[in-house]
Enzyme design. Structure first.
Site, short mmCIF file in Angstrom:
data_model
loop_
_atom_site.label_atom_id
_atom_site.label_comp_id
_atom_site.label_asym_id
_atom_site.label_seq_id
_atom_site.Cartn_x
_atom_site.Cartn_y
_atom_site.Cartn_z
N HIS A 1 -27.25 106.73 -55.88
CA HIS A 1 -27.53 105.71 -56.89
C HIS A 1 -28.85 105.03 -56.53
O HIS A 1 -28.94 104.45 -55.44
CB HIS A 1 -26.43 104.63 -56.93
CG HIS A 1 -25.04 105.16 -57.10
ND1 HIS A 1 -23.91 104.43 -56.80
CD2 HIS A 1 -24.59 106.34 -57.57
CE1 HIS A 1 -22.83 105.13 -57.07
NE2 HIS A 1 -23.20 106.31 -57.53
N MET A 2 -29.83 105.07 -57.43
CA MET A 2 -31.17 104.55 -57.10
C MET A 2 -31.71 103.68 -58.23
O MET A 2 -31.45 103.97 -59.41
CB MET A 2 -32.12 105.72 -56.87
CG MET A 2 -31.74 106.54 -55.67
SD MET A 2 -32.29 108.25 -55.83
CE MET A 2 -30.73 109.11 -55.75
#
Ligand code: FAD
Ligand code: SF4
Length: 498
Positions: A436-437
């Site tokens: 998750h970025m």
């Protein structure tokens, strides 16, 4: 559809004229494409990776990585520790092989964004996000995991959470008719997961959008301070140029979008700075009974009681070949462990880290630099402790925390509290991964501290929009897919209103 979607494969360079060109076909690109096509815009979605049909998905994890993942899953964030950053490179992006976990954007996260920049409250009202999420959840069939196909690993996590008095729940997933084949991370072979290749992209095409796969955008084209199109190369060795009369929408992910902007010499604001993430750690546990973690809903149960501490726990569901790599021991001990493979479960903690990193284009693609701080590592240690305690509370005989310098096998639960207190302060002792970025083209009203305005428009270049989680002012502490879908849908509304 062919591996290249609607792209005109051939010797001639491709030249297209559209109203809106969208770069990337993952969560953000698919949602923006669907909304814009439905609003009547002439839309072209460009995707670097191939289109793969469900019957083409391979069962083995490494084959799936080669087929669907960017850099075959081998890209890393560089810091004291090399942390794999896992992203998609295929039609549908990371949604094709993600865990199907659905979360709404938490109100407390949105409130913090607005407290830091009150302009966001007006441009991005919470009820508009909620309405978009309602529609997305309906269209994707989001519902709690069906107990009939949950599988043992998920049931055991529920048991562990109950025993510890931690709040947990069956994961809400975007699936229809899921049979619990446990293959979400390789792409659902039966098409039950409502990933973007199986949902919003066909719906966008039905509304008139076109999708060119195998087309990597290398540059955003600008004229007189306005984005006018993109150009790049095709997977079959050709070139393409697309002129966009209304808007260029970047949806290439929080790593690829800032790289593309920098490669295009669009350097305004903190582009590529502010990279933030949810590094994940995992702990394995051996039970007396068969668990067969590769069976059942890939990820079907989560423990959310410590979200306030920046920790969220999930049952994991990777293939047996990956699980075998995580077993303790070498040689004969490992071989004995492999014989008990079906008794192991591996559960993960997603850490809402404070660390901020950078993304820069490089010859290999993008270079991410990212180093966890002391507070983040304290959360990691706590996460490992709680994972171990959950496994013991669910009935595990021993756990394997996989932290360098600590015993490979722990049979005494009290050792976990010692680990939290005295475990390594050096990030290099841990094995982590990031899926998750966020935050690399932040949204905000101040052009010195943000890249796009609160309405997703680039501060300095007209007709240029960013739709993916690059624009999130921070990480969210929860799985981001649906929040990305919602914000990209709202971004599309702004583009359509031009
Ligand atoms: C293994 C894994 C499991 C996950 N599980 C969950 C989960 O269960 N629930 C959840 O909410 N989230 C999950 N996520 C995260 C979620 O899938 C992502 O946050 C989300 O898909 C990101 O959307 P995006 O559109 O920004 O990027 P992506 O979905 O990654 O899509 C970006 C697309 O753009 C393309 N692209 C990039 N550069 C270019 C270029 N220059 N030209 C053309 N195309 C380009 C890429 O090839 C890619 O297909 C998971 C992620 C991973 C990796
Ligand atoms: S668990 Fe299996 S059947 Fe269900 S959506 Fe995932 S891959 Fe498809």
């Amino acid at each position: 559809m062919s591996a290249f979607g609607d792209a005109p494969v051939g010797d001639r360079a491709i030249r297209e004229h559209v109203e809106v060109v969208i770069v990337g076909s993952g969560a953000a690109g698919a949602a923006a494409g669907r909304a814009l096509a439905r609003a009547g815009a002439r839309v072209l979605v460009l995707e670097e990776g191939p289109q793969v049909a469900p019957e083409g998905f391979v069962a083995d994890s490494f084959g799936a990585m080669a087929q669907l993942y960017r850099d075959a899953g081998a890209a890393v964030a560089r810091g004291p520790l090399l942390i794999p950053i896992i992203q998609g490179r295929c039609v549908g992006g990371s949604t094709v092989f993600n865990g199907a976990i659905c979360w709404r954007l938490p109100r407390d996260v949105w409130e913090r964004w607005c407290a830091a920049d009150p302009a966001l409250a007006e441009a991005l009202p919470f009820d508009a996000i909620e309405r978009a999420l309602d529609e997305i959840e309906r269209d994707l069939g989001v519902a709690p995991t069906d107990p009939a196909i949950a599988g043992r690993k998920n049931d055991l996590m529920a048991r562990g959470a109950a025993a510890l008095g931690l709040e947990g729940r069956p994961i809400r997933r975007n699936v229809r008719g899921c049979e619990g084949l446990g293959r979400c991370l390789q792409g659902c072979p039966r098409g039950h997961k409502r990933s973007m290749d199986a949902s919003f992209l066909p719906e966008a095409r039905a509304a008139g959008a076109r999708l060119f796969a195998g087309c990597r955008v290398d540059r955003v084209l600008t004229r007189a301070g306005r984005a006018v199109g993109v150009r790049g190369v095709t997977a079959w060795g050709g070139r393409f140029e697309v002129e966009a009369t209304r808007a260029v929408v970047l949806a290439a992910s929080a790593v690829q979008t800032p790289s593309l902007l920098r490669r295009s010499d669009i350097l305004h604001g903190p582009v590529g700075d502010g990279f933030c993430a949810h590094p994940g750690v995992s702990v394995g546990g051996r039970f007396d009974e068969p668990v067969r973690m590769w069976e059942g809903a890939t990820q079907g149960y989560e423990v959310i009681g410590l979200r306030g501490e920046g920790l969220k726990f999930e049952a994991l569901g990777f293939g047996a070949e990956i699980l075998a790599m995580r077993l303790p021991g070498v040689g004969a001990e490992l071989a004995r462990g492999v014989a008990t493979l079906e008794q192991w479960a591996e559960w993960g903690a997603a850490v809402r880290a404070e660390a901020r990193g950078t993304v820069r284009p490089s010859r290999a693609g993008s270079t991410v630099r990212y180093a966890l701080g002391d507070g983040d590592l304290a959360k990691v240690r706590r996460g490992v402790r709680v994972l171990g305690e959950l496994l013991f509370a669910a009935g595990a005989r021993e756990v394997s925390i996989g932290v360098h310098g600590w015993p490979e096998r722990i049979a005494d639960p009290s050792a976990l509290a010692r680990f939290e207190a005295d475990g390594p302060r050096d990030a290099r002792a841990y094995a982590m991964a990031v899926t998750h970025m966020f935050g690399t083209c932040r949204m905000g009203s101040d052009p010195r501290t943000s890249v796009v305005r609160p309405d997703f428009r680039h501060h300095a270049v007209d007709a240029l929009f960013v739709a993916d989680s690059s624009v999130f002012p921070s990480n969210t502490g929860v799985n981001p897919q649906n929040a990305i879908l919602a914000l990209a849908t709202l971004c599309a509304g702004r583009v359509a209103a031009r």
